[in-house]
Design a protein around this motif. Structure first.
Motif, PDB file in Angstrom:
ATOM      1  N   TYR A   1     -23.673   3.803 -58.920  1.00  0.00           N
ATOM      2  CA  TYR A   1     -23.026   4.660 -59.906  1.00  0.00           C
ATOM      3  C   TYR A   1     -23.081   6.131 -59.483  1.00  0.00           C
TER       4      TYR A   1
ATOM      5  N   ASP B   1     -27.683   9.741 -67.561  1.00  0.00           N
ATOM      6  CA  ASP B   1     -27.865   9.129 -66.251  1.00  0.00           C
ATOM      7  C   ASP B   1     -28.960   9.826 -65.445  1.00  0.00           C
TER       8      ASP B   1
ATOM      9  N   LEU C   1     -32.156   8.312 -66.754  1.00  0.00           N
ATOM     10  CA  LEU C   1     -32.311   6.955 -66.237  1.00  0.00           C
ATOM     11  C   LEU C   1     -32.750   6.948 -64.771  1.00  0.00           C
TER      12      LEU C   1
ATOM     13  N   SER D   1     -31.542  -2.709 -61.151  1.00  0.00           N
ATOM     14  CA  SER D   1     -31.087  -1.514 -61.864  1.00  0.00           C
ATOM     15  C   SER D   1     -31.093  -0.295 -60.953  1.00  0.00           C
ATOM     16  N   CYS D   2     -32.004  -0.234 -59.976  1.00  0.00           N
ATOM     17  CA  CYS D   2     -31.974   0.854 -58.994  1.00  0.00           C
ATOM     18  C   CYS D   2     -30.722   0.771 -58.134  1.00  0.00           C
TER      19      CYS D   2
ATOM     20  N   LEU E   1     -36.292   5.338 -63.520  1.00  0.00           N
ATOM     21  CA  LEU E   1     -36.349   4.300 -62.487  1.00  0.00           C
ATOM     22  C   LEU E   1     -37.190   4.736 -61.298  1.00  0.00           C
TER      23      LEU E   1
ATOM     24  N   VAL F   1     -27.835  -0.651 -58.973  1.00  0.00           N
ATOM     25  CA  VAL F   1     -26.678  -0.328 -59.818  1.00  0.00           C
ATOM     26  C   VAL F   1     -26.592   1.173 -60.054  1.00  0.00           C
ATOM     27  N   MET F   2     -27.726   1.810 -60.305  1.00  0.00           N
ATOM     28  CA  MET F   2     -27.724   3.247 -60.549  1.00  0.00           C
ATOM     29  C   MET F   2     -27.370   4.024 -59.278  1.00  0.00           C
TER      30      MET F   2
ATOM     31  N   ALA G   1     -35.709  -6.995 -61.931  1.00  0.00           N
ATOM     32  CA  ALA G   1     -34.832  -6.226 -62.818  1.00  0.00           C
ATOM     33  C   ALA G   1     -34.825  -4.743 -62.457  1.00  0.00           C
ATOM     34  N   VAL G   2     -35.972  -4.201 -62.085  1.00  0.00           N
ATOM     35  CA  VAL G   2     -36.054  -2.796 -61.693  1.00  0.00           C
ATOM     36  C   VAL G   2     -35.292  -2.563 -60.399  1.00  0.00           C
TER      37      VAL G   2
END
Length: 74
Positions: A69, A8, A11, A62-63, A15, A65-66, A58-59
């Motif tokens: 998290y 993580d 990732l 995903s930012c 990102l 979501v990350m 998409a980026v």
């Protein structure tokens, strides 16, 4: 706090790198200086900027979501 040597952490770094390069592509002075090379080591910045601009939805997702998290689940 994320560990740099975990999946993580890598990732998050990837990102942030893609988002930063895509932002720098919009700045004219930095675009000609940093993103002018398309091959070699400096080509990584160019390729990350292209990924960030072409896959911006998409980026961004995903930012988000990350971030969720890292803040709430980790």
């Amino acid at each position: 706090m994320t560990n740099a040597y975990s999946l993580d952490g890598i990732l998050v770094f990837g990102l942030l790198f893609i988002c930063t390069c895509a932002y720098l592509k919009k700045v004219p002075r930095l675009n000609s200086w940093l993103l002018s090379e398309k091959k070699g080591v400096w080509g990584v910045f160019y390729k990350a900027a292209v990924i960030g601009t072409r896959l911006h939805i998409a980026v961004a997702l995903s930012c988000l979501v990350m971030a969720f998290y890292v803040i709430f689940l980790k």
